[in-house]
Design an enzyme around this catalytic site. Structure first.
Site, PDB file in Angstrom:
ATOM      1  N   GLY A 163       0.820  -1.203   0.000  1.00  0.00           N
ATOM      2  CA  GLY A 163       0.000   0.000   0.000  1.00  0.00           C
ATOM      3  C   GLY A 163       0.854   1.253   0.000  1.00  0.00           C
TER       4      GLY A 163
ATOM      5  N   ARG B 288      -7.808  -2.952  -1.050  1.00  0.00           N
ATOM      6  CA  ARG B 288      -7.590  -1.774  -0.218  1.00  0.00           C
ATOM      7  C   ARG B 288      -8.036  -0.507  -0.938  1.00  0.00           C
ATOM      8  NH1 ARG B 288      -1.709  -2.163   2.411  1.00  0.00           N
ATOM      9  NH2 ARG B 288      -2.586  -0.428   3.624  1.00  0.00           N
TER      10      ARG B 288
ATOM     11  N   ASP C 257       1.193   0.186  12.821  1.00  0.00           N
ATOM     12  CA  ASP C 257       1.527  -1.148  12.327  1.00  0.00           C
ATOM     13  C   ASP C 257       1.854  -2.126  13.447  1.00  0.00           C
ATOM     14  OD1 ASP C 257       1.191  -0.584   9.620  1.00  0.00           O
ATOM     15  OD2 ASP C 257       3.235   0.139   9.393  1.00  0.00           O
TER      16      ASP C 257
ATOM     17  N   LYS D 159      -5.989  -1.848   6.520  1.00  0.00           N
ATOM     18  CA  LYS D 159      -4.604  -2.209   6.218  1.00  0.00           C
ATOM     19  C   LYS D 159      -4.605  -3.420   5.275  1.00  0.00           C
ATOM     20  CE  LYS D 159      -2.003   0.749   8.490  1.00  0.00           C
ATOM     21  NZ  LYS D 159      -0.889   1.478   7.836  1.00  0.00           N
TER      22      LYS D 159
END
Length: 448
Positions: free
Chosen positions: A101, A129, A327, A354
């Site tokens: 991403g 996503r 994250d 995510k």
């Protein structure tokens, strides 16, 4: 392992103490940016410590497709002969960003203000996503984007032939969106302004200044106001990539929950926009020493010494800390399961978009391992079972998400029964040496 091939089940069993040095790979965020900024500079940028995970290799291929010369000279040692701001050539084929991403969003921003057309795709996870959070602000420059329903890949982006500078307030805390807008602003006339209410990782701003861009950051009542002067000539640099704090989180957290462990993790970035996990672990009672603080490649780093911490307590993690550790919530939820009491993580709805819905994935996997979980759209609550208290004995579904896979493999090192993951192949996207490094410390991870 291959992030694009067949599924690779993996199993992690309870192990003895972890000992030794965990030399984790280079920072993924900085590695992406070093390649991209090098491609936009005029001349040769030299990079050491580059993460050679699949995500970064996909970005290197993309920069070649846009006309830069990208060369590997040895492990972690690369050079980029850039084409200058606005100098990209139209790629001859579709740009495949794999699982990344960060890669796809930054590259879209980089080409968004150059008169060309590029089509982007990715793996099954990336194609789910949303890209609208990037293409919407890019449209303000005059860029057009045509993708699948919901603004998803594959997507064709038509760069603005006559871009205009923009002033954009981020609706969500996202370093990817901020960076995409700033990268687009490089080839727009005048000043591009990005406003963020909450600070996010600032690698793009640091690197822009290092490469010679005119950039100013002010704190105002609106938040952080970042002003970039368009159309600079970026100067090539020598970039030393520090070790990735997000990758370092896995051996660090494993040592905290595996009885008798004592490891060092050298040269880990201590950037204040990335260190939320380590602050949180300290508040829980983790035994982590930050040794030999120094600066490498424009980033603060330190060596970590980490020991087993059997008396960690659950805490409430402040929601404003989320951007600096977004994250790391999956692996934090594993540590929380081995703490005593309740760990409350609020302000984490960004986890739902995510590589997978990380709140749901961690909740389902931890419940299967015998942990009590509460969740809502923006919250994950883990009821800790104390050191050695997790029953385990489950197969966790990773949903093509590298961080979910690594988190449950770490959990298996300290649970009463082994834990399996349905597919460990995505780990290669960010931490290709994970299995060997962890087993070298004393873990018992094997292929299923």
């Amino acid at each position: 392992m291959s992030g694009h091939g067949d599924a690779q089940p993996m199993i992690s069993a309870k192990c003895g103490p972890l000992r030794g040095e965990a030399a984790v790979p280079g920072d993924k965020s900085i590695s992406h940016r070093a390649l991209i900024f090098g491609a936009m500079a005029v001349g040769e940028t030299k990079i050491s410590g580059l993460l050679e995970g699949q995500d970064v290799l996909d970005t290197a291929r993309a920069m070649r497709a846009f006309g830069a010369t990208v060369t590997q000279h040895g492990p972690g040692t690369w050079s980029v002969h850039g084409v200058g701001v606005g100098g990209f050539s139209e790629p001859a084929d579709v740009i495949d960003c794999g699982n990344s991403g960060t890669g796809v969003r930054l590259i879209m921003g980089t080409m968004a203000t150059t008169a060309m057309t590029a089509t982007f795709t990715g793996d099954a996870s990336l194609c789910k996503r949303p890209m609208g959070r990037v293409t919407d602000p890019l449209s303000l420059f005059g860029t057009q984007a045509y993708g699948r329903k919901g603004g998803r890949l594959p997507m064709t982006v038509v760069g603005a032939a006559n871009p205009v500078p923009v002033r954009y307030a981020l609706p969500v805390a996202s370093a990817q969106v901020k960076s995409a807008v700033l990268l687009a602003g490089l080839n727009a006339p005048g000043e591009t302004v990005v406003i963020e209410r909450e600070p996010t990782r600032d690698h793009s701003e640091r690197m822009l200044v290092g490469f010679g861009a005119r950039l100013n950051v002010e704190r105002t009542t609106e938040g952080h106001v970042i002003t970039l002067q368009g159309r600079p000539e970026l100067r090539p640099q020598t970039v030393a990539v520090p070790r990735d704090p997000s990758s370092a989180a896995f051996p660090t957290c494993a040592a905290l929950i595996v009885e008798g462990s004592d490891i060092t993790v050298p040269g880990v970035s201590q950037n204040l926009t990335r260190n939320g996990l380590y602050i949180t672990l300290a508040e829980m009672g983790a035994e982590i020493e930050f040794q030999n603080p120094r600066e490498e490649g424009g980033e603060p780093v330190a060596d970590l010494r980490v020991r087993f911490s059997g008396n960690m307590k659950g805490i409430e993690v402040p929601p404003e800390r989320a951007p600096s550790m977004i994250d790391e919530y999956p692996i934090l939820s594993v540590v929380a399961a081995f703490a005593t009491g309740k760990t409350v993580m609020r302000g984490v709805k960004e986890l739902r978009v995510k590589e997978s819905d990380r709140i749901d994935a961690m909740a389902r996997g931890l419940v299967a391992c015998g942990v009590t979980i509460e969740e809502d759209e923006d919250t994950l609550i883990v009821h800790g079972m104390g050191a050695g208290g997790m029953p385990g004995g489950a197969v966790a579904q990773t949903h093509l998400d590298h961080r979910i896979a690594m988190s449950f493999l770490v959990a298996g090192m300290a649970s009463q029964r082994e834990i399996s993951v349905d597919d460990g192949s995505p780990i290669v996207t960010s931490f290709p040496i994970f299995e060997g490094l962890m087993n070298g410390l004393g873990a018992a991870i094997r292929r299923g």
